[in-house]
Design an enzyme around this catalytic site. Sequence first.
Site, mmCIF file in Angstrom:
data_model
loop_
_atom_site.group_PDB
_atom_site.id
_atom_site.type_symbol
_atom_site.label_atom_id
_atom_site.label_comp_id
_atom_site.label_asym_id
_atom_site.label_seq_id
_atom_site.Cartn_x
_atom_site.Cartn_y
_atom_site.Cartn_z
ATOM 1 N N SER A 20 0.821 -1.213 0.000
ATOM 2 C CA SER A 20 0.000 0.000 0.000
ATOM 3 C C SER A 20 0.851 1.259 0.000
ATOM 4 O O SER A 20 0.328 2.374 -0.052
ATOM 5 C CB SER A 20 -0.945 0.006 1.218
ATOM 6 O OG SER A 20 -0.226 -0.204 2.404
ATOM 7 N N ASN A 107 -2.704 -2.844 12.965
ATOM 8 C CA ASN A 107 -4.158 -2.665 12.833
ATOM 9 C C ASN A 107 -4.662 -1.433 13.578
ATOM 10 O O ASN A 107 -5.449 -0.650 13.034
ATOM 11 C CB ASN A 107 -4.895 -3.926 13.295
ATOM 12 C CG ASN A 107 -4.573 -5.123 12.420
ATOM 13 O OD1 ASN A 107 -3.953 -4.965 11.360
ATOM 14 N ND2 ASN A 107 -4.966 -6.311 12.841
ATOM 15 N N HIS A 153 -39.363 23.378 -13.173
ATOM 16 C CA HIS A 153 -39.316 22.563 -14.404
ATOM 17 C C HIS A 153 -38.476 23.244 -15.491
ATOM 18 O O HIS A 153 -38.696 23.010 -16.673
ATOM 19 C CB HIS A 153 -40.716 22.288 -14.963
ATOM 20 C CG HIS A 153 -41.698 21.842 -13.930
ATOM 21 N ND1 HIS A 153 -41.925 20.518 -13.633
ATOM 22 C CD2 HIS A 153 -42.501 22.551 -13.104
ATOM 23 C CE1 HIS A 153 -42.843 20.436 -12.678
ATOM 24 N NE2 HIS A 153 -43.200 21.647 -12.329
ATOM 25 N N SER A 274 -12.371 26.936 -28.312
ATOM 26 C CA SER A 274 -12.437 25.737 -29.138
ATOM 27 C C SER A 274 -11.347 25.843 -30.182
ATOM 28 O O SER A 274 -11.040 26.938 -30.665
ATOM 29 C CB SER A 274 -13.805 25.664 -29.811
ATOM 30 O OG SER A 274 -13.709 24.891 -30.985
ATOM 31 N N LYS A 280 -16.246 30.332 -29.572
ATOM 32 C CA LYS A 280 -16.673 29.601 -28.382
ATOM 33 C C LYS A 280 -15.910 29.960 -27.123
ATOM 34 O O LYS A 280 -14.725 30.261 -27.161
ATOM 35 C CB LYS A 280 -16.560 28.084 -28.638
ATOM 36 C CG LYS A 280 -17.471 27.677 -29.730
ATOM 37 C CD LYS A 280 -18.306 26.463 -29.554
ATOM 38 C CE LYS A 280 -18.455 25.803 -28.254
ATOM 39 N NZ LYS A 280 -18.786 24.390 -28.482
ATOM 40 N N ASN A 282 -15.916 27.864 -23.699
ATOM 41 C CA ASN A 282 -16.509 26.682 -23.070
ATOM 42 C C ASN A 282 -16.356 26.734 -21.548
ATOM 43 O O ASN A 282 -15.289 27.098 -21.047
ATOM 44 C CB ASN A 282 -15.855 25.417 -23.628
ATOM 45 C CG ASN A 282 -16.158 25.247 -25.105
ATOM 46 O OD1 ASN A 282 -17.214 25.658 -25.572
ATOM 47 N ND2 ASN A 282 -15.219 24.672 -25.838
ATOM 48 N N GLU A 287 -18.042 22.377 -16.030
ATOM 49 C CA GLU A 287 -18.373 21.016 -16.465
ATOM 50 C C GLU A 287 -17.582 19.975 -15.683
ATOM 51 O O GLU A 287 -18.088 18.899 -15.353
ATOM 52 C CB GLU A 287 -18.093 20.862 -17.967
ATOM 53 C CG GLU A 287 -19.047 21.668 -18.829
ATOM 54 C CD GLU A 287 -18.584 21.695 -20.272
ATOM 55 O OE1 GLU A 287 -19.174 20.979 -21.085
ATOM 56 O OE2 GLU A 287 -17.622 22.419 -20.581
ATOM 57 N N LYS A 322 -8.087 3.568 1.579
ATOM 58 C CA LYS A 322 -7.453 4.883 1.420
ATOM 59 C C LYS A 322 -7.582 5.504 0.032
ATOM 60 O O LYS A 322 -7.901 6.699 -0.074
ATOM 61 C CB LYS A 322 -5.988 4.800 1.859
ATOM 62 C CG LYS A 322 -5.857 4.620 3.369
ATOM 63 C CD LYS A 322 -4.478 4.130 3.756
ATOM 64 C CE LYS A 322 -4.504 3.048 4.808
ATOM 65 N NZ LYS A 322 -5.127 1.781 4.431
HETATM 66 N N1 ARG Z 1 -1.204 -1.438 5.168
HETATM 67 C C1 ARG Z 1 -2.238 -1.962 6.011
HETATM 68 C C2 ARG Z 1 -3.551 -1.203 5.760
HETATM 69 O O1 ARG Z 1 -3.488 -0.159 5.222
HETATM 70 C C3 ARG Z 1 -1.851 -1.837 7.456
HETATM 71 C C4 ARG Z 1 -2.476 -2.849 8.353
HETATM 72 C C5 ARG Z 1 -1.925 -4.185 8.079
HETATM 73 N N2 ARG Z 1 -2.278 -5.130 9.071
HETATM 74 C C6 ARG Z 1 -2.104 -6.427 8.882
HETATM 75 N N3 ARG Z 1 -2.442 -7.213 9.832
HETATM 76 N N4 ARG Z 1 -1.617 -6.912 7.771
HETATM 77 O O2 ARG Z 1 -4.600 -1.674 6.067
#
Ligand code: ARG
Length: 458
Positions: A20, A107, A153, A274, A280, A282, A287, A322
């Site tokens: 990650s 965790n 409307h 454009s 134009k 835009n 948008e 994330k």
């Molecule tokens: N990179 C993990 C996450 O974003 C961190 C937690 C990982 N925990 C584990 N027991 N593998 O969730």
Amino acid sequence: MWGGRFADGPSAVMREINASIPFDKQLWRQDIRASLAHVAMLAEQGIMEADDATQIINGLNQIAQEYEANGVAEDLDLEDIHMHVESRLTEIIGSVAGRLHTARSRNDQVATDFKLWVRDALDMVDSALAGLQTQLVTRAEEHADCILPGFTHLQSAQPVSLGHHLMAYYEMLRRDRSRFVDARVRMNQSPLGSAALAGTGFPIDREKTSSMLGFDQPTTNSLDAVSDRDFALDYLMAASQCSLHLSRLAEEMVIWASQPFGFIKLPDSYSTGSSIMPQKRNPDAAELVRGHSGRITGCLNALMMTMKGLPLAYSKDMQDDKPPVFEAHDLLGLSIAAMTGMVEEVQFNTDRMRALAESGFSTATDFADWLVREAGLPFREAHHVTGAVVALAENEACGLADLSLDQFQGIDSRIDNTVFDVLSVDASVASRSSYGGTAPVQVKAQIEKAKQALGLES
Ligand code: ARG
């Protein structure tokens, strides 16, 4: 990391799917901040020697300086930001670095880091929205007396004040801000010390780390704490709803800037030309704000689907929490900034707005109300008489106010000269002075309240 148990290293694919760091490196500030609080608490509780704590704290501060200066160098083998920091700490201070992870797990660590990040994001959005509200109120005050057709409307309905129209968006954003503020109150509990899922046998002080990190209190249930991502969903829900409001305003700008409407001229700085049609302009920024709302809502959907059906407690699926939050936050920040700039700089073509408000029989309701109030007709009958008058004006290709008294009386003899007082759009708008109505006196009173709420000079 699991050398003791696994003989072979991860395959290249495993390394990639598992990592990650490409996105969670955004959490480095929060990760170091939470670790500093944790280590200070461990030392205070006598769980760690003071000397070790000092080395760890110095090492973490050095890493923060390095990341600030050079960014985080990604190493997929080190998986995530937590392992990157720990690994660098080991390089700097040696094996004592391994003591930092006492009485915690990744965790509770990731839950804490991410909460700290989302909390900052909530604050940032709230203040950006205050900036947009300030522009809306400023432009509304300039144009409280300007009249444009109000639509239902998308058909001309009744004339309204431009200030009133802009203040409608102020109200939407007020509710949006309250959602971000609510989310912050609800989420502000520290997961740190929940450890992997069950808490820890070390005599930690969760109150201490909670207050060091600006949380109101520690979370109550360790299983819930490591697997709760409601705070991220709350952010995305508030962001989605806010983006819908921005999208509606963007859509009005697109319509208003079109030639048949011609209500506004968008600033050059938020328009594009454009390549083949030189005439134009835009409304690209508007948008894109409209488009981004689709992506932001998609981010909400993504995380809802990720969380659906996960058993307690932490599952690796949750690592996918994330990217949608980061993406939505970037998109929302850009959308608010673009909208703030557009509202600040847009030119209102108030003559055109007024001309269109005066066409389309927009004061027909005022005429019907006059028949009820002054001539004593039941509303149903007044509605019928008004229909006949509108048909006549349509035939004559003129406005209601251009008909003669004779023509009015030809339709209903109870009509007299004072009817002309209510047929102008100014009279119509000024008459709607009920609380929250479009009469400039009401609009100005609401603007005053808004300025106070925003802390602006009156
Ligand atoms: N990179 C993990 C996450 O974003 C961190 C937690 C990982 N925990 C584990 N027991 N593998 O969730």
